[in-house]
Design an enzyme around this catalytic site. Structure first.
Site, PDB file in Angstrom:
ATOM      1  N   HIS A 124       8.693   9.213  -0.758  1.00 24.92           N
ATOM      2  CA  HIS A 124       8.679  10.569  -1.332  1.00 24.92           C
ATOM      3  C   HIS A 124       9.386  11.587  -0.437  1.00 24.92           C
ATOM      4  CE1 HIS A 124       6.087   9.403  -4.571  1.00 24.92           C
ATOM      5  NE2 HIS A 124       5.085   9.083  -3.778  1.00 24.92           N
ATOM      6  N   ASP A 161       6.498   0.487  -5.920  1.00 20.07           N
ATOM      7  CA  ASP A 161       5.314   1.328  -5.731  1.00 20.07           C
ATOM      8  C   ASP A 161       4.907   1.939  -7.081  1.00 20.07           C
ATOM      9  OD1 ASP A 161       3.842   2.915  -3.280  1.00 20.07           O
ATOM     10  OD2 ASP A 161       4.120   4.255  -4.993  1.00 20.07           O
ATOM     11  N   HIS A 163       4.297   4.922  -7.662  1.00 19.84           N
ATOM     12  CA  HIS A 163       4.934   6.223  -7.830  1.00 19.84           C
ATOM     13  C   HIS A 163       6.451   6.103  -7.755  1.00 19.84           C
ATOM     14  CE1 HIS A 163       0.903   6.925  -6.042  1.00 19.84           C
ATOM     15  NE2 HIS A 163       0.852   7.899  -6.945  1.00 19.84           N
ATOM     16  N   ASP A 248      -0.128   0.177  -4.910  1.00 17.98           N
ATOM     17  CA  ASP A 248      -1.019   1.040  -5.688  1.00 17.98           C
ATOM     18  C   ASP A 248      -0.923   0.733  -7.187  1.00 17.98           C
ATOM     19  OD1 ASP A 248       1.532   2.010  -5.194  1.00 17.98           O
ATOM     20  OD2 ASP A 248       0.891   4.021  -4.578  1.00 17.98           O
TER      21      ASP A 248
HETATM   22 ZN   LIG Z   1       2.538   5.200  -4.305  1.00 16.62          ZN
END
Ligand SMILES: [Zn+2]
Length: 344
Positions: A124, A161, A163, A248
């Site tokens: 991120h 991931d 995200h 995740d």
């Molecule tokens: Zn993540």
């Protein structure tokens, strides 16, 4: 040849809060799991701190300096959910340096492939902004390092991931030297990663986003990999594969709504290894991103490492059909990508 592993106690010194999902217990669980593995076939690669110039391959010098100033301070809040502690700067430099050392070890054939078990995570992190538990973009810096130090032309980044890796995408959005492929829950944090985001300018077609819907599991992820990633890689011919490995998406994860099992992670790893073996001598480097169910995280990392060793402990068995949602989604994405990758 062995599997390279990066682990170090400095990564436990980046202290968030006990209630913060991204806390040192994540790596403590993974490191304890490592001790239970047959050590034959594992080579521990010592990390180092990345230099300012190396971090600057992907970050603004003024941003790097702002993180350096947090060193020694008990707590600095960088964004809503990203904090530093006294040793965070050192840990973050060593997270990057661990990935770089492992990249060197793979490039020089000291190890065949590897997994950098580091924190803080990175995908991120933007060029001049910490975000979503991430400070320096470990994977983006490693990609630039492979380009510049090892003269590699085509670097494939695969990000599974939960995200979307907004920071990584933005780093290479106009760049065709680095192909970014991501599967991620969508719509969800951080908001980027729509299927229509495929890169810009010279980089058009070199960003591939596969939005995943609530509850998707092994067969959906494997379908996205087989239907899109494999043929795109076949046309792209990667010289090296980097993996933003977040867990995740595990069915027990408290942050995500996905249903991937250890068997799914092992099968995804197998696909990545097959691509790497076919195109780049098996060179694939995993870097840890998210994963917040401690037990699920450690068992999933174990599944990946065993697969990297060539000893499947979760042999794949088809459990059903992929959902019509993912089949429809990949059909739309393929249509968008045809101008860049031909029919597939
Ligand atoms: Zn993540």
């Amino acid at each position: 040849m062995a599997v390279g592993i990066v682990k170090d106690d400095i990564y436990l010194q980046h202290i968030t809060d006990d209630y913060h999902p991204e806390n040192p217990r994540r790596l403590e669980h993974i490191y304890t799991m490592l001790e239970t593995l047959d050590q034959k076939g594992l080579t521990y690669v010592s990390p180092r701190m990345a230099t300012h110039d190396e971090i600057a391959l992907n970050h603004e010098p003024s941003y790097i300096d702002s993180i350096a100033r947090t060193s020694g301070k008990p707590r600095t809040q960088l964004d809503g959910d990203t904090v530093t502690s006294q040793k965070t700067y050192e840990a973050a430099l060593t997270a990057v340096g661990g990935a770089l050392e492992l990249a060197d070890a793979i490039q020089s054939s000291r190890v065949r492939n590897g997994f950098a078990l580091v924190r803080p995570p990175g995908h991120h992190a933007e060029r001049s902004q910490a975000m979503g538990f991430c400070i320096f973009n470990n994977i983006a810096i490693t990609a630039r390092y492979l380009e510049q130090k090892h003269n590699l032309k085509n670097i494939l980044i695969v990000d599974f991931d939960l995200h979307h890796g907004n920071g990584t995408q933005h780093s290479f959005y106009n760049d065709k030297g680095i192909l970014y492929f991501s599967t991620h829950q969508y719509p969800y944090y951080p908001g980027t990663g729509g299927y229509e985001e495929i890169g810009d300018g010279a980089g058009r077609g070199y960003t591939v986003n596969i939005p995943m819907s609530y509850g998707m599991g092994d067969e959906d992820y494997l379908y996205a990999f087989r239907d899109i990633l494999v043929p795109v890689a076949e046309a792209y011919l990667p010289d090296f594969i980097l993996v933003s490995a977040g867990f995740d998406t595990h069915y027990n994860d408290p942050l995500g709504d996905m249903a991937v099992t250890e068997t799914g992670f092992a099968a995804m790893t197998r696909i990545l290894l097959d691509i790497a073996e076919k195109h780049c001598n098996g060179k694939v480097l995993f870097v840890l991103e998210g994963g917040y169910d401690l037990k699920g995280l450690a068992s999933s990392v174990r599944a990946v490492i065993m697969e990297l060793k060539g000893q499947s402990v979760y042999p794949y068995e088809k459990k059903g059909e992929p959902s019509t949602t993912i089949v429809q989604m990949t059909t739309i994405i393929k249509r968008l990508l045809i101008p860049y990758w031909g029919h597939f």
